[in-house]
Design an enzyme around this catalytic site. Structure first.
Site, PDB file in Angstrom:
ATOM      1  N   GLY A 237     -29.118  12.897  66.530  1.00 30.77           N
ATOM      2  CA  GLY A 237     -28.306  11.784  66.999  1.00 30.77           C
ATOM      3  C   GLY A 237     -29.052  10.576  67.508  1.00 30.77           C
ATOM      4  N   GLU A 275     -32.367  18.469  65.254  1.00 28.70           N
ATOM      5  CA  GLU A 275     -31.753  18.275  63.932  1.00 28.70           C
ATOM      6  C   GLU A 275     -31.723  16.787  63.574  1.00 28.70           C
ATOM      7  OE1 GLU A 275     -27.860  19.930  64.366  1.00 28.70           O
ATOM      8  OE2 GLU A 275     -28.603  21.862  65.089  1.00 28.70           O
ATOM      9  N   PRO A 276     -32.880  16.120  63.509  1.00 32.68           N
ATOM     10  CA  PRO A 276     -32.882  14.677  63.211  1.00 32.68           C
ATOM     11  C   PRO A 276     -32.531  14.384  61.765  1.00 32.68           C
ATOM     12  CG  PRO A 276     -35.113  15.526  63.210  1.00 32.68           C
ATOM     13  CD  PRO A 276     -34.235  16.667  63.646  1.00 32.68           C
ATOM     14  N   ARG A 278     -30.863  10.551  60.622  1.00 32.72           N
ATOM     15  CA  ARG A 278     -30.904   9.090  60.516  1.00 32.72           C
ATOM     16  C   ARG A 278     -32.241   8.497  60.963  1.00 32.72           C
ATOM     17  NH1 ARG A 278     -26.325   6.269  60.895  1.00 32.72           N
ATOM     18  NH2 ARG A 278     -25.377   8.009  62.040  1.00 32.72           N
ATOM     19  N   TYR A 318     -17.274   2.816  59.258  1.00 29.18           N
ATOM     20  CA  TYR A 318     -17.723   2.756  60.648  1.00 29.18           C
ATOM     21  C   TYR A 318     -17.861   1.333  61.182  1.00 29.18           C
ATOM     22  CZ  TYR A 318     -19.374   7.537  59.607  1.00 29.18           C
ATOM     23  OH  TYR A 318     -19.476   8.851  59.225  1.00 29.18           O
ATOM     24  N   CYS A 343     -11.387  -1.839  44.013  1.00 34.07           N
ATOM     25  CA  CYS A 343     -10.051  -2.405  44.229  1.00 34.07           C
ATOM     26  C   CYS A 343      -9.488  -2.022  45.595  1.00 34.07           C
ATOM     27  CB  CYS A 343      -9.118  -1.948  43.118  1.00 34.07           C
ATOM     28  SG  CYS A 343      -9.614  -2.558  41.495  1.00 34.07           S
ATOM     29  N   GLU A 344     -10.185  -2.426  46.632  1.00 31.89           N
ATOM     30  CA  GLU A 344      -9.777  -2.228  48.029  1.00 31.89           C
ATOM     31  C   GLU A 344     -10.252  -3.435  48.837  1.00 31.89           C
ATOM     32  OE1 GLU A 344      -8.068   0.367  49.151  1.00 31.89           O
ATOM     33  OE2 GLU A 344      -8.281   1.760  47.467  1.00 31.89           O
TER      34      GLU A 344
END
Length: 391
Positions: A237, A275-276, A278, A318, A343-344
């Protein structure tokens, strides 16, 4: 990243990206493996004595995984598919920690047959399921309890995982029921660890410090009943900066994170696990995409590229910020929205940003997309997935 002779370069060895588009067919994720190695070594040195299990969900690219395996990393997985990918990339079952809230009977049985190093349990029904399956298979499951400290770390609500209203982990009030279950399956389960994960993009650590203190107490209480308990998994995290390049500040945050961790846990004399994801790989990656049109309306100017939210969903999901840089820098700039072909209306990478002037056929790189980029991509609108290149 850095510009040399007005060409965008990536990683500590400053590798130019422009040659990668010589035979361009579709968007490209490029990962700089020297950057991965540099980040892994920095974290490994800061968290001395900690075993690092890379969060495969953040980037399951085989080249990235093989690099991390060669550096000494283990693998943190959340599905049987990720277990198989890790094994294919050279990790052994003893290198793998298996997390996730929805493990099926089939997945758990396969993990038990393989002899996975540790299963991080997320609920009482899962613990009971493991006990039954391990007994049937005549195996001894090695489990850690993922406990929820009910602590807020001030991140986006979609990536917060340590509060009592999150689906992850178990409340501390569940401990007596968990102890009862563990004792009833003492022939098929060994309690080997306590696990914690508060969420992603953590840049301030008061909540993390409090969580460690709360779970350390629980760990010691459990250890008095279960002498097999010898591991403390404090999760991942640790955040990065997406809106700017400030590796020095990120390094200082790493040192603070490590200091708090080791001050709280080093006297446990147990195996510390992290648990890295990112922090190790986000900066190593960029998504290269080609400008298709410059569309001007009375309200704004759109730069329309051939990558979309189907390739990098973080801005849409996000409200994440990613810097966007042209592969070939020019002098003039303009204020634009950078959008994709999907198409959004939510298919955008950035709004109202100042971008070096680009034109149809030029290439731009969406930076810091080495984590949760390709791994979250889809074929929505039946668009092809991007290519992936390791350099």
């Amino acid at each position: 990243m850095e510009y040399i002779n007005n060409e965008l370069c990536l990683g500590p060895l400053k590798k130019p990206l422009l040659p990668l588009v010589a035979n361009y067919m579709r968007p490209i994720y490029v990962y700089d493996l020297d950057s991965v190695a540099q980040r892994y070594q920095a974290m490994s040195q800061a968290l001395k004595g900690t075993r690092l299990f890379f969060a495969v969900k953040s980037n399951p690219n085989p080249g990235v995984l093989q690099k991390l395996k060669s550096l000494g990393a283990g693998a943190d997985v959340v599905s049987l598919g990720e277990i198989k990918r890790a094994l294919e990339c050279g990790f052994s079952p003893q290198d793998i920690v298996y997390s996730g809230v929805g493990k099926t009977k089939f997945e758990l049985a396969e993990a038990l047959k393989l002899g996975i190093y540790q299963i991080n349990v997320e609920s009482l029904p899962e613990l009971e399921r493991i006990g039954v399956l391990a007994r049937e298979l005549n195996k001894k499951a090695q489990v850690a309890l993922r406990l929820n400290p009910d602590v807020d770390i001030n991140t986006h609500p979609y990536i917060a995982t340590g509060l009592k209203d999150n689906k992850f982990g178990m409340e501390r009030s569940m401990v007596p029921a968990l102890v009862k279950c563990l004792k009833s399956y003492s022939d098929s389960i060994d309690l080997v660890g306590v696990s914690l994960h508060l969420g992603s993009q953590m840049l301030e650590f008061s909540g993390y410090d409090e969580a460690l203190k709360r779970l350390k107490t629980v760990y010691l209480e459990l250890q008095a009943q279960f002498p097999t308990l010898k591991k403390f998994d404090f999760g991942g995290g640790l955040g990065i900066f997406y809106d700017r390049v400030d590796l020095q500040l990120e390094e200082s945050l790493l040192q603070k994170y490590a200091q708090i961790t080791l001050e709280n846990l080093s006297d446990l004399n147990c195996e510390l696990q992290a648990e890295p994801g990112r922090w190790l790989v986000a900066h190593c990656g960029a998504l290269i995409t080609q400008v298709q049109y410059i569309k001007e309306t009375s309200a704004k100017t759109f730069v329309i590229v051939d990558a979309g939210m189907n390739h990098l969903i973080r801005p849409s999901l996000y409200e994440a910020t990613h810097r966007i840089e042209p592969l070939k820098r020019k002098d003039a700039a303009f204020v634009v929205d950078v959008v994709g072909p999907i198409c959004e209306s939510s298919d955008f990478f950035a709004k109202e940003i100042s971008l070096t002037k680009v034109q149809e056929g030029d290439f731009v790189a969406i930076m810091d997309s080495g984590a949760y980029g390709y791994s979250m991509a889809s074929v929505y609108n039946l668009q092809e997935l991007p290519l992936e290149i390791c350099i």
